[in-house]
Design a protein around this motif. Structure first.
Motif, PDB file in Angstrom:
ATOM      1  N   PHE B  47     -16.209   9.243  -1.138  1.00 17.41           N
ATOM      2  CA  PHE B  47     -15.053   8.167  -1.012  1.00 17.41           C
ATOM      3  C   PHE B  47     -15.273   6.981  -0.258  1.00 17.41           C
ATOM      4  O   PHE B  47     -15.008   5.952  -0.413  1.00 17.41           O
ATOM      5  CB  PHE B  47     -13.756   9.150  -0.415  1.00 17.41           C
ATOM      6  CG  PHE B  47     -13.100  10.015  -1.256  1.00 17.41           C
ATOM      7  CD1 PHE B  47     -12.509   9.566  -2.491  1.00 17.41           C
ATOM      8  CD2 PHE B  47     -13.009  11.348  -0.852  1.00 17.41           C
ATOM      9  CE1 PHE B  47     -11.610  10.363  -3.346  1.00 17.41           C
ATOM     10  CE2 PHE B  47     -12.192  12.413  -1.932  1.00 17.41           C
ATOM     11  CZ  PHE B  47     -11.784  11.611  -3.120  1.00 17.41           C
ATOM     12  N   PRO B  48     -15.954   7.349   1.128  1.00  9.84           N
ATOM     13  CA  PRO B  48     -16.329   6.125   1.681  1.00  9.84           C
ATOM     14  C   PRO B  48     -17.041   5.192   0.930  1.00  9.84           C
ATOM     15  O   PRO B  48     -17.052   3.941   1.391  1.00  9.84           O
ATOM     16  CB  PRO B  48     -17.115   6.735   2.747  1.00  9.84           C
ATOM     17  CG  PRO B  48     -16.625   8.086   3.097  1.00  9.84           C
ATOM     18  CD  PRO B  48     -16.522   8.562   1.728  1.00  9.84           C
ATOM     19  N   TYR B  50     -16.903   4.117  -2.115  1.00  8.24           N
ATOM     20  CA  TYR B  50     -16.365   3.262  -3.121  1.00  8.24           C
ATOM     21  C   TYR B  50     -15.737   2.011  -2.476  1.00  8.24           C
ATOM     22  O   TYR B  50     -15.882   1.192  -3.293  1.00  8.24           O
ATOM     23  CB  TYR B  50     -14.919   4.222  -3.629  1.00  8.24           C
ATOM     24  CG  TYR B  50     -15.262   5.301  -4.418  1.00  8.24           C
ATOM     25  CD1 TYR B  50     -16.384   5.539  -5.130  1.00  8.24           C
ATOM     26  CD2 TYR B  50     -14.256   6.167  -4.518  1.00  8.24           C
ATOM     27  CE1 TYR B  50     -16.627   6.803  -5.789  1.00  8.24           C
ATOM     28  CE2 TYR B  50     -14.654   7.270  -5.298  1.00  8.24           C
ATOM     29  CZ  TYR B  50     -15.410   7.614  -6.083  1.00  8.24           C
ATOM     30  OH  TYR B  50     -16.041   8.713  -6.640  1.00  8.24           O
ATOM     31  N   GLN B  51     -15.228   2.110  -1.481  1.00  8.94           N
ATOM     32  CA  GLN B  51     -14.957   0.842  -0.628  1.00  8.94           C
ATOM     33  C   GLN B  51     -15.934  -0.029  -0.242  1.00  8.94           C
ATOM     34  O   GLN B  51     -15.921  -1.446  -0.686  1.00  8.94           O
ATOM     35  CB  GLN B  51     -13.886   1.002   0.639  1.00  8.94           C
ATOM     36  CG  GLN B  51     -13.041  -0.175   1.058  1.00  8.94           C
ATOM     37  CD  GLN B  51     -12.240   0.244   1.995  1.00  8.94           C
ATOM     38  OE1 GLN B  51     -11.615   1.397   2.099  1.00  8.94           O
ATOM     39  NE2 GLN B  51     -11.661  -0.756   2.624  1.00  8.94           N
ATOM     40  N   THR B  52     -17.085   0.350   0.106  1.00  9.25           N
ATOM     41  CA  THR B  52     -18.421  -0.061   0.299  1.00  9.25           C
ATOM     42  C   THR B  52     -18.784  -0.849  -0.881  1.00  9.25           C
ATOM     43  O   THR B  52     -18.944  -2.094  -0.841  1.00  9.25           O
ATOM     44  CB  THR B  52     -19.265   0.528   1.192  1.00  9.25           C
ATOM     45  OG1 THR B  52     -18.702   1.083   2.115  1.00  9.25           O
ATOM     46  CG2 THR B  52     -20.348  -0.250   1.394  1.00  9.25           C
TER      47      THR B  52
END
Lengths: 446, 88
Positions: B47-48, B50-52
């Motif tokens: 999950f972390p 994806y935003q990066t």
């Protein structure tokens, strides 16, 4: 099959929320260590103090609660704020007010409790009871709300729900016990509630939360196979039902065979869980040296030792040394099992959380991400190794202290060293994250 | 999926503990050519990352095959061939 899950980073709590609990927790264990050192010093140098004779003595109740509320509960509350968001995809309601209130009530509550215990001040017992019950009640209600609103269901969430229900039972009885201590002539004092409180606190609130969180963190951090799904679904439920039965039967029929059998079943639930954890840890894909694994194994070994002593205790074979055996078992359970597990989890959670937040501060800037420290540099391995050695020595000295009270001073000093180190390790990482955030703000300001 | 239409690079991080998968993926994405897709194989959704990846200019699609290993495909937002192939 495609299952694109929307990601929302607003669901990750601000980094200071879990860190304030993780930073404060070692301080209360440090105070417990100082208290033990003072008591041990008094015993060695002149005073006719009698230590570790009974579970009902002040020094036992004081140090036990400094560790169970000040350290164990503090770490668990910090982890709960984080895990709810990761596992359930939603934050505890109440924004920053809830963690601040819970933190304030817990910290002040434990301090007042300690002062009340040392000085026998009735109104301080009442004030401590109010603060601790209020803080933990807010946590339990908000936690249950968050779990019920979770975006997905999982055995971890079910275990968390049962743990929070246990917390409600534990604090209701614990608050009552504090009032009984402060105002025994008005409220009366029924010692059966103490065992009830202990069972719901240790097996329910602490045991079930550790169980549920481990379903996630063991496969994730140690690259092991997942727990069997049926095992994950049923173990927390069966444990909870056994806890209900054991606590009620023990309350009404303490000392009987049925009560011993019910508590034996409860122990068996945790025994099976411990064996399963050990089995999974042995199936790690990369069998590198890992302090967390060593702490898990210390915890499971302590649990097995606890179970053996508990069986002998229930059979009444200890005779006149029954009280000593009870205290020894308390050290094994609280320090050997629970503090070992939480200490191990912190070795993984602290660097992971700080890395997660520091990479968020980089906002997709590859050069900045590249310069982030590695997990093993965030929390240095040599520090973790020292922590583990100090933890083992504290455990051994604490156990020895029950049998030979003259060792109390050494046990207290060992505890002071262990938790000073843990505080330093946590504070060092907190400063690292704080600097990363400050630098990112400087870079992003036009 | 037709692997002939776009070039795919595999990155297997299923044996690594967090946050190594994240660091490795970011390194690969930083040097990924515009016309290449990164196929990250993991045991859970990162999950972390994806935003990066979004902030670095990438789109992604997550596939759950029956074997338990999750495949996450990342491609440049400008890579239309990959978008056509994976955004179905």
């Amino acid at each position: 099959m495609n299952r694109d899950t929307p990601l929302n980073f607003d669901f990750v709590p601000y980094w200071t929320i879990p860190f304030r609990f993780f930073l404060t927790a070692p301080l209360f264990a440090l105070i417990a260590g100082m208290a033990l050192s003072v008591l041990g010093g008094m015993l060695l140098f002149g005073s006719d103090t009698a230590l570790w004779q009974s579970r009902w003595f002040k020094e036992v109740i004081l140090t036990l609660h400094l560790v169970t509320i000040g350290t164990v509960t503090m770490v668990m509350v910090g982890a709960l704020f984080q895990v709810t968001s990761v596992v359930g995809g939603c934050l505890l309601p109440g924004g920053k007010v809830v963690p601040a209130s819970v933190y304030g009530c817990l910290t002040l509550g434990v301090m007042l409790f300690s002062i009340a215990m040392l000085n026998d001040i009735a109104w301080l017992f009442a004030a401590a009871a109010c603060l601790l019950v209020l803080g933990l009640m807010i946590l339990a209600v908000c936690g249950l709300l968050a779990v019920s609103r979770a975006h997905r269901s999982s055995p971890t969430l079910m275990a968390m729900r049962l743990s929070l229900i246990s917390l409600l039972v534990m604090i209701a009885v614990g608050g009552g016990l504090l009032l009984m201590h402060g105002y025994p002539e008005i409220v009366g004092f029924d010692r059966r509630w103490t065992d009830f409180h202990l069972l719901w606190g240790l097996a329910g609130w602490v045991g079930l939360l550790i169980m549920g969180v481990s379903f996630q963190v063991i496969p994730m951090f140690h690259v092991t196979p997942s727990f069997n799904l049926n095992f994950q679904r049923w173990t927390p439920v069966v444990t909870f039902l056994t806890l209900v039965a054991a606590s009620v039967i023990d309350f009404f029929y303490a000392g009987g065979a049925v009560s011993s059998a019910a508590k034996g079943l409860l122990l068996a639930c945790f025994g099976v869980y411990g064996i399963q954890v050990w089995r999974l840890l042995n199936k790690r894909k990369r069998k590198i040296e890992d302090v967390t694994v060593m702490l898990w194994k210390t915890a499971i070994s302590s649990l097995m030792g606890f179970m053996v002593i508990q069986v002998v205790l229930e059979c009444g074979w200890f005779g006149i040394v029954n009280e000593k055996a009870w205290l020894l078992n308390g050290v094994l359970l609280v320090f050997g099992v629970i503090v070992s597990v939480l200490g191990g989890m912190l070795q993984k959670i602290i660097p992971f959380l700080s890395y997660l937040h520091m990479q968020r501060f980089c906002a997709g800037n590859f050069e900045a991400i590249k310069s982030l420290p590695h997990m093993r540099a965030i929390l240095q391995i040599k520090h973790s190794r020292y922590f583990y050695r100090l933890h083992l020595s504290s455990l051994l000295f604490l156990m020895l202290m029950i049998l030979v009270p003259e060792v109390t001073l050494v046990a207290g000093l060992s505890l002071c060293l262990e938790f000073s180190l843990l505080f330093y390790m946590t504070a060092r990482v907190a400063v690292m994250v704080w600097k990363a955030e400050r630098n990112s703000l400087v870079v992003n300001v036009p | 999926m037709d692997g002939c239409r776009v070039k795919i690079i595999d990155l297997d991080v299923s044996d690594l503990e967090p946050p190594e998968p994240y660091s490795l993926a970011v390194q690969c994405l930083a040097t990924l050519p515009d016309d290449v897709v990164l196929n990250m194989m993991h045991r859970q959704e990162p999950f972390p990352l994806y935003q990066t990846a979004d902030e670095m200019g990438f789109l992604h699609q997550t596939i759950y095959p029956a074997d338990g290993v999750i495949h996450i495909y990342f491609w440049h937002k400008s890579n239309r061939a990959a978008a056509n192939q994976f955004s179905k």
